[in-house]
Write an enzyme that holds these catalytic residues in place. Structure first.
Site, PDB file in Angstrom:
ATOM      1  N   ASP A   1     -23.552 -30.015  13.864  1.00  0.00           N
ATOM      2  CA  ASP A   1     -22.345 -30.200  13.045  1.00  0.00           C
ATOM      3  C   ASP A   1     -22.758 -30.349  11.595  1.00  0.00           C
ATOM      4  O   ASP A   1     -23.113 -31.432  11.134  1.00  0.00           O
ATOM      5  CB  ASP A   1     -21.561 -31.425  13.501  1.00  0.00           C
ATOM      6  CG  ASP A   1     -20.203 -31.536  12.814  1.00  0.00           C
ATOM      7  OD1 ASP A   1     -20.043 -30.963  11.709  1.00  0.00           O
ATOM      8  OD2 ASP A   1     -19.316 -32.186  13.364  1.00  0.00           O
TER       9      ASP A   1
ATOM     10  N   ILE B   1     -18.915 -40.077   5.927  1.00  0.00           N
ATOM     11  CA  ILE B   1     -18.553 -40.816   7.134  1.00  0.00           C
ATOM     12  C   ILE B   1     -19.374 -40.304   8.317  1.00  0.00           C
ATOM     13  O   ILE B   1     -19.909 -39.201   8.292  1.00  0.00           O
ATOM     14  CB  ILE B   1     -17.052 -40.688   7.444  1.00  0.00           C
ATOM     15  CG1 ILE B   1     -16.664 -39.224   7.725  1.00  0.00           C
ATOM     16  CG2 ILE B   1     -16.220 -41.249   6.295  1.00  0.00           C
ATOM     17  CD1 ILE B   1     -15.216 -39.029   8.155  1.00  0.00           C
TER      18      ILE B   1
END
Length: 284
Positions: free
Chosen positions: A187, A207
């Site tokens: 990712d 995050i």
């Protein structure tokens, strides 16, 4: 509108070959915080190739996590990554995942829902190898600013927390560099690494990946409730209810009953701000 709902739903399934080996599994587990303490026999099941087992949530990154990435480039869908958040995830495993594997993944857009100010794209991926089905995975992708097209609103089920104290509560620290390690499993969204990109998306700093929290919580259930046996997990679903930052701590509450463990996951340092909700692990 960047999302052409009719075109996305009518598109032919996309087929992708997947392959992985023990290094991919070990990297994924390390990205979840496995290996502490490094010599703990329970942790060596996640980190040492001669003892390795595979968390079922590995299905979300097998083959470098191409299900979500491929879905966002499907016919009829063109979105800005800065507007994208992972809304929910489910994985059903049809048998224990092998440490080394080669499979074929078929991906489709199952639905596109209109939430008013946002759209939710439901992506399904199904993987099979020469022995048959391995897993079915559904990802709900929340795209800000793409709603209002007059489509169905879609389901909005909420799972009530049991009215008793949890049977187990554990805390899992998130290392400062954990998102940088986890992203190596596939990712590459800069939201999780680039401070400037995070600011464009409305966050003070990068995050943690929602799927990292997802994997961490499943590992906690396997280690705490299931005697370390990943083969007992049959399915796992969650709704991503809020964000968590590297350096914070996950508090994972578990309510157990036969065949099922319900979770509530929060961020300790922000007064138990919600991270994962409507979360259930089904197991034998």
């Amino acid at each position: 509108m960047p999302i052409d709902v009719a075109k996305a739903l009518a598109a032919d399934p996309r087929t992708t070959p997947l392959a992985w080996d023990h290094k991919d599994v070990q990297l994924y587990h390390l990205g979840l915080g496995a290996g502490v303490p490094a010599t703990d026999p329970a942790e060596l099941r996640y980190t040492l190739e001669s003892r390795l087992h595979v968390l079922p949530s590995f299905a979300t990154v097998a083959g470098a996590g191409m299900a979500v990435v491929g879905g966002l480039s499907a016919p009829g869908i063109e979105v800005d990554l800065a507007s994208v958040l992972h809304g929910g995830q489910s994985v059903t495993v049809h048998r224990p995942l092998p440490v080394r594997g080669a499979a074929t993944q078929t991906s489709t857009v199952q639905a596109v829902y209109d939430k008013g100010k946002a759209a939710v794209i439901v992506l399904r991926s199904e993987a099979s190898d020469e022995s048959g089905p391995l897993w079915t995975s559904d990802s709900s992708i929340f795209v800000r600013g793409e709603g209002g097209f007059g489509g169905e609103r879609g389901p909005s089920e909420r799972l009530e927390v049991p009215g008793r104290e949890p049977e187990f509560t554990v805390e899992r620290p998130i290392r400062e560099e954990q998102a940088l390690l986890y992203r190596l499993s596939g990712d590459w969204n800069p939201l999780h690494a680039d401070p400037e990109f995070a600011k464009l998306a409305g966050f003070d700093r990068p995050i943690l990946h929602g799927l990292c929290s997802y994997g961490m919580a499943l590992k906690a259930v396997v280690d705490t409730v299931l005697d370390g046996d990943v083969g007992r997990v049959t399915s796992y679903r969650t709704r991503f209810a809020g964000i968590v930052f590297p350096g914070e701590t996950l508090r994972i509450r578990m309510w157990t009953e036969p065949g099922r463990t319900q979770l509530k996951v929060t961020a300790v340092e922000r007064d138990d701000a919600p991270v994962l909700a409507d979360t259930v692990v089904a197991h034998s």
